[in-house]
Design an enzyme around this catalytic site. Structure first.
Site, PDB file in Angstrom:
ATOM      1  N   HIS A 174       0.818  -1.219   0.000  1.00 57.60           N
ATOM      2  CA  HIS A 174       0.000   0.000   0.000  1.00 57.60           C
ATOM      3  C   HIS A 174       0.852   1.270   0.000  1.00 57.60           C
ATOM      4  O   HIS A 174       0.800   2.055   0.955  1.00 57.60           O
ATOM      5  CB  HIS A 174      -0.930   0.002   1.224  1.00 57.60           C
TER       6      HIS A 174
HETATM    7  C1  LIG Z   1      -0.626  -8.058  -4.135  1.00 55.62           C
HETATM    8  C2  LIG Z   1      -1.426  -6.829  -3.763  1.00 55.62           C
HETATM    9  C3  LIG Z   1      -2.630  -6.974  -3.078  1.00 55.62           C
HETATM   10  C4  LIG Z   1      -3.368  -5.833  -2.727  1.00 55.62           C
HETATM   11  N1  LIG Z   1      -4.583  -6.003  -2.111  1.00 55.62           N
HETATM   12  C5  LIG Z   1      -5.347  -4.913  -1.857  1.00 55.62           C
HETATM   13  C6  LIG Z   1      -6.656  -5.083  -1.325  1.00 55.62           C
HETATM   14  O1  LIG Z   1      -7.102  -6.194  -1.109  1.00 55.62           O
HETATM   15  N2  LIG Z   1      -7.383  -3.968  -1.070  1.00 55.62           N
HETATM   16  C7  LIG Z   1      -6.886  -2.720  -1.295  1.00 55.62           C
HETATM   17  O2  LIG Z   1      -7.574  -1.748  -0.967  1.00 55.62           O
HETATM   18  N3  LIG Z   1      -5.677  -2.533  -1.833  1.00 55.62           N
HETATM   19  C8  LIG Z   1      -4.906  -3.609  -2.145  1.00 55.62           C
HETATM   20  N4  LIG Z   1      -3.691  -3.434  -2.753  1.00 55.62           N
HETATM   21  C9  LIG Z   1      -3.270  -2.061  -3.096  1.00 55.62           C
HETATM   22  C10 LIG Z   1      -4.108  -1.389  -4.191  1.00 55.62           C
HETATM   23  O3  LIG Z   1      -4.344  -2.262  -5.270  1.00 55.62           O
HETATM   24  C11 LIG Z   1      -3.364  -0.124  -4.629  1.00 55.62           C
HETATM   25  O4  LIG Z   1      -3.254   0.714  -3.481  1.00 55.62           O
HETATM   26  C12 LIG Z   1      -4.066   0.659  -5.724  1.00 55.62           C
HETATM   27  O5  LIG Z   1      -4.310  -0.119  -6.871  1.00 55.62           O
HETATM   28  C13 LIG Z   1      -3.186   1.860  -6.100  1.00 55.62           C
HETATM   29  O6  LIG Z   1      -3.870   2.629  -7.044  1.00 55.62           O
HETATM   30  P1  LIG Z   1      -3.098   3.739  -7.882  1.00 55.62           P
HETATM   31  O7  LIG Z   1      -4.054   4.362  -8.798  1.00 55.62           O
HETATM   32  O8  LIG Z   1      -2.332   4.589  -6.921  1.00 55.62           O
HETATM   33  O9  LIG Z   1      -1.963   2.931  -8.701  1.00 55.62           O
HETATM   34  P2  LIG Z   1      -2.065   1.652  -9.627  1.00 55.62           P
HETATM   35  O10 LIG Z   1      -3.343   0.918  -9.382  1.00 55.62           O
HETATM   36  O11 LIG Z   1      -0.799   0.910  -9.441  1.00 55.62           O
HETATM   37  O12 LIG Z   1      -2.140   2.242 -11.112  1.00 55.62           O
HETATM   38  C14 LIG Z   1      -1.070   2.970 -11.693  1.00 55.62           C
HETATM   39  C15 LIG Z   1      -1.027   2.655 -13.194  1.00 55.62           C
HETATM   40  O13 LIG Z   1      -0.236   3.659 -13.850  1.00 55.62           O
HETATM   41  C16 LIG Z   1       0.542   3.035 -14.868  1.00 55.62           C
HETATM   42  N5  LIG Z   1       1.681   3.913 -15.142  1.00 55.62           N
HETATM   43  C17 LIG Z   1       2.717   4.213 -14.326  1.00 55.62           C
HETATM   44  N6  LIG Z   1       3.540   5.094 -14.912  1.00 55.62           N
HETATM   45  C18 LIG Z   1       3.010   5.346 -16.141  1.00 55.62           C
HETATM   46  C19 LIG Z   1       3.397   6.204 -17.214  1.00 55.62           C
HETATM   47  N7  LIG Z   1       4.484   6.995 -17.149  1.00 55.62           N
HETATM   48  N8  LIG Z   1       2.633   6.208 -18.343  1.00 55.62           N
HETATM   49  C20 LIG Z   1       1.515   5.427 -18.434  1.00 55.62           C
HETATM   50  N9  LIG Z   1       1.095   4.613 -17.430  1.00 55.62           N
HETATM   51  C21 LIG Z   1       1.838   4.591 -16.298  1.00 55.62           C
HETATM   52  C22 LIG Z   1       0.916   1.707 -14.253  1.00 55.62           C
HETATM   53  O14 LIG Z   1       1.328   0.769 -15.233  1.00 55.62           O
HETATM   54  C23 LIG Z   1      -0.370   1.317 -13.540  1.00 55.62           C
HETATM   55  O15 LIG Z   1      -1.203   0.567 -14.372  1.00 55.62           O
HETATM   56  C24 LIG Z   1      -2.891  -4.536  -3.071  1.00 55.62           C
HETATM   57  C25 LIG Z   1      -1.677  -4.397  -3.743  1.00 55.62           C
HETATM   58  C26 LIG Z   1      -0.951  -5.528  -4.091  1.00 55.62           C
HETATM   59  C27 LIG Z   1       0.361  -5.351  -4.798  1.00 55.62           C
END
Ligand SMILES: Cc1cc2nc3c(=O)[nH]c(=O)nc-3n(C[C@H](O)[C@H](O)[C@H](O)COP(=O)(O)OP(=O)(O)OC[C@H]3O[C@@H](n4cnc5c(N)ncnc54)[C@H](O)[C@@H]3O)c2cc1C
Ligand code: SF4
Length: 545
Positions: A458
């Site tokens: 997280h």
């Molecule tokens: C194994 C695991 C289990 C988890 N279980 C849970 C759970 O049960 N419940 C929960 O609440 N949370 C859980 N989490 C955490 C949760 O999934 C994340 O906190 C959340 O998805 C983060 O969202 P975000 O939008 O910050 O980033 P992300 O969901 O990581 O999305 C970011 C996206 O941006 C893309 N990106 C990055 N840089 C660029 C760029 N320069 N150009 C284009 N695209 C780019 C990436 O490829 C990615 O697809 C878990 C995480 C993991 C690893």
């Protein structure tokens, strides 16, 4: 909730296991970067960078609000047909750098991230918690974010929970791993409950973090992204955003390199950066922007985690049932949350901290092994930067968090004794196993970060929101300070560790941002959920650096 009440019945267990109301795209509006040749320019109102928990909801809401939207995603789109239920293959395919990203510091911590349409939601466990109200109150006091109170966010939480179909795991799908742990918690009188999850049609096949084989887990690639397509948005996969073009203090375009080696240029009036708490500071720092604060890349909290294993004289079979189906919040005010961490044999083989003959013996006992997770709301903070083109995440576990791990491990070992375990395996180097109800080795352990086996799921806070210009990279409306037209909507804006899993928090803040950008009032017609998880977090100040 409390252990003495047993668990509150799900409003309707069918809502959990019925997949008939899945969201379906009218058309799959994907353009693959590998097929783009030469230089291509598109013109839209809004360009969203990243399609994870933050990016996908903004794209959907802006598109439904009438904007033309392009979503840029560095990863590819994968579907159920691409999943083979083999953790090793799936980690290589679905995780960024095959799941091998780790922090540098006084203890290495594995920090897996997603890289595909749906971001890390594609590989997450599906656990759903609202941001605890006491945490939101603390954000008001500490970061000036009074506009993000529980009442103000309630309509947005409801909207996210409806779209994501957040429902409680029924006991019959929770798996024996959860039930033995519940037995221990009940014997000790500790508070806990079955987890709320975003699923439609879950059958408890136990492999959520390696590609749900039934499309039951509602990652945003099968909810928000198709809804965005239905409203006219397009996803450009294999397109890594590299550069923001600004003139006169205003953003004009985003330039991306494509998997095919060409260039895509998106001319737009509005950019929402949603690359995640690791990707967003890297992307923004690569731009020639004059930001008002020096906080970009700092304040990284990761909610570090570990797991305790135990052997029983009964069948558990961690491969059956929902892997993360039960939580214990008895010690949440101490920063300790226990959550299920079951998994199939090849996942167990990767995660058991043993080698050689010991590892083989333990794997032979797999059918009677239980594993449960422990997460610490960290006071430690790290930072993210790039050196010589390589990502570096610096994070040292401080003394207080190390002591909290010691306390959490001891409590989880105590729980396993109460549940009737035969042998308990604490994740501490030098303490191989405990027998006969003994806890003395853990109690006498002198806490040392390097002796712990840790992971983290997280990451938050590296472009944190704060109403005070010098303290926050973005303001209370998630606008980047210093350049017009750029907003941030992902884990990086969440200003503190929140004590619970963050996806619903991120989706909710992203939804609120979209309504703000559209100038629309909060959606007050969203149905009230019949029940939501209410973890016992009442003292967030004690949990926040
Ligand atoms: C194994 C695991 C289990 C988890 N279980 C849970 C759970 O049960 N419940 C929960 O609440 N949370 C859980 N989490 C955490 C949760 O999934 C994340 O906190 C959340 O998805 C983060 O969202 P975000 O939008 O910050 O980033 P992300 O969901 O990581 O999305 C970011 C996206 O941006 C893309 N990106 C990055 N840089 C660029 C760029 N320069 N150009 C284009 N695209 C780019 C990436 O490829 C990615 O697809 C878990 C995480 C993991 C690893
Ligand atoms: S338990 Fe199985 S069916 Fe349910 S969400 Fe996880 S992977 Fe999908």
């Amino acid at each position: 909730m409390s252990s003495t009440d047993g668990h509150r019945p799900t409003r309707d267990a069918r809502a959990y296991s019925d997949g008939s109301d899945a969201i379906r795209p009218a058309a799959v509006r994907v353009e693959h970067g590998r097929d783009i040749s030469g230089e291509r320019t598109v013109r839209v109102d809004a360009c969203i960078i990243g399609t994870g928990a933050g990016g996908a909801p903004v794209a959907k809401e802006l598109a439904e609000g009438g904007m033309t939207v392009a979503m840029l995603e560095e990863g590819e789109r994968v579907t159920t047909d691409d999943f083979n239920a083999r953790p090793r293959d799936m980690m290589a395919r679905l995780y960024r750098d095959a799941g091998q990203i780790a922090t540098l510091g006084n203890v290495p911590i594995l920090l897996p991230l997603g890289k595909a349409v749906a971001g890390t939601t594609l590989i997450n466990s599906g656990t759903c918690f609202r941001t605890p109200p006491a945490v939101l109150e603390m954000w008001g006091e500490r970061f000036g974010l009074d506009a993000m109170g529980a009442a103000e966010l309630d309509p947005f939480f409801r909207r996210v929970e409806r779209i994501q179909n957040v429902v409680q795991v029924p006991e019959e799908l929770a798996g024996r791993n959860a039930l033995v742990v519940k037995r221990g918690a009940d014997a000790l009188g500790w508070s806990g409950d079955f987890i709320y999850r975003n699923v439609r049609g879950c059958v408890g096949s136990g492999i959520c973090t390696f590609g749900c084989p039934t499309s039951a887990k509602q990652h945003v690639g099968i909810t928000y992204v198709p809804l965005a397509w239905n409203a006219g948005a397009t996803t450009f996969t294999g397109c890594r955003a590299r550069r923001l073009v600004t003139t006169g203090g205003r953003v004009r375009s985003v330039e991306a390199s494509t998997a095919g080696g060409s260039r895509l240029r998106v001319d737009c009036d509005l950019v929402v950066v949603a690359c995640g708490a690791i990707g967003t500071p890297l992307f923004l720092r690569a731009q020639d922007l004059r930001l008002d604060s020096n906080e970009l890349g700092r304040n990284l909290s990761i909610h570090p985690a570990t797991g305790v294993r135990a052997e029983f004289d009964e069948d558990i079979n961690m491969a059956e049932g929902v892997p993360q189906s039960y939580f214990i919040d008895e010690f949440a005010d101490e920063g300790i949350m226990f959550e299920g961490a079951a998994g199939p044999p090849d996942y167990a083989a990767m995660s058991f901290p043993f080698s050689g003959e010991r590892h083989r013996e333990l794997m032979l006992s797999y059918p009677s092994i239980s594993q449960f997770g422990l997460m610490v709301s960290d006071l430690s903070r790290g930072h993210v930067h790039e050196r010589g083109g390589l990502l570096q995440i610096r994070y040292d576990l401080n003394r207080q968090d190390t002591a909290t791990f010691k306390r959490g491990i001891e409590l989880l070992c105590e729980l396993y004794w109460a549940a009737g375990a035969k042998v308990v395996y604490p994740p501490i180097e030098g303490i191989a196993e405990l027998r006969d109800g003994d806890l003395s080795a853990v109690r006498e352990w002198e806490p040392r970060p390097g002796a712990l086996t840790l992971l983290a799921f997280h990451p938050l806070g590296t472009a944190r929101a704060d109403a005070r210009p010098a303290n926050g990279v973005v303001d209370e409306n998630l606008a980047l300070r210093g350049v017009e037209g750029i907003h941030v909507a992902d884990g990086s804006v969440v200003p503190s560790s929140i004590g619970v899993n963050p996806q619903i928090t991120i989706m909710t803040l992203a939804t609120r941002l979209a309504f703000h950008l559209l100038g629309a009032p909060a959606p007050h017609d969203e149905p009230e959920p019949e029940a939501i998880a209410e973890p016992r977090i009442t003292r967030p100040h004690a949990l926040t650096a």
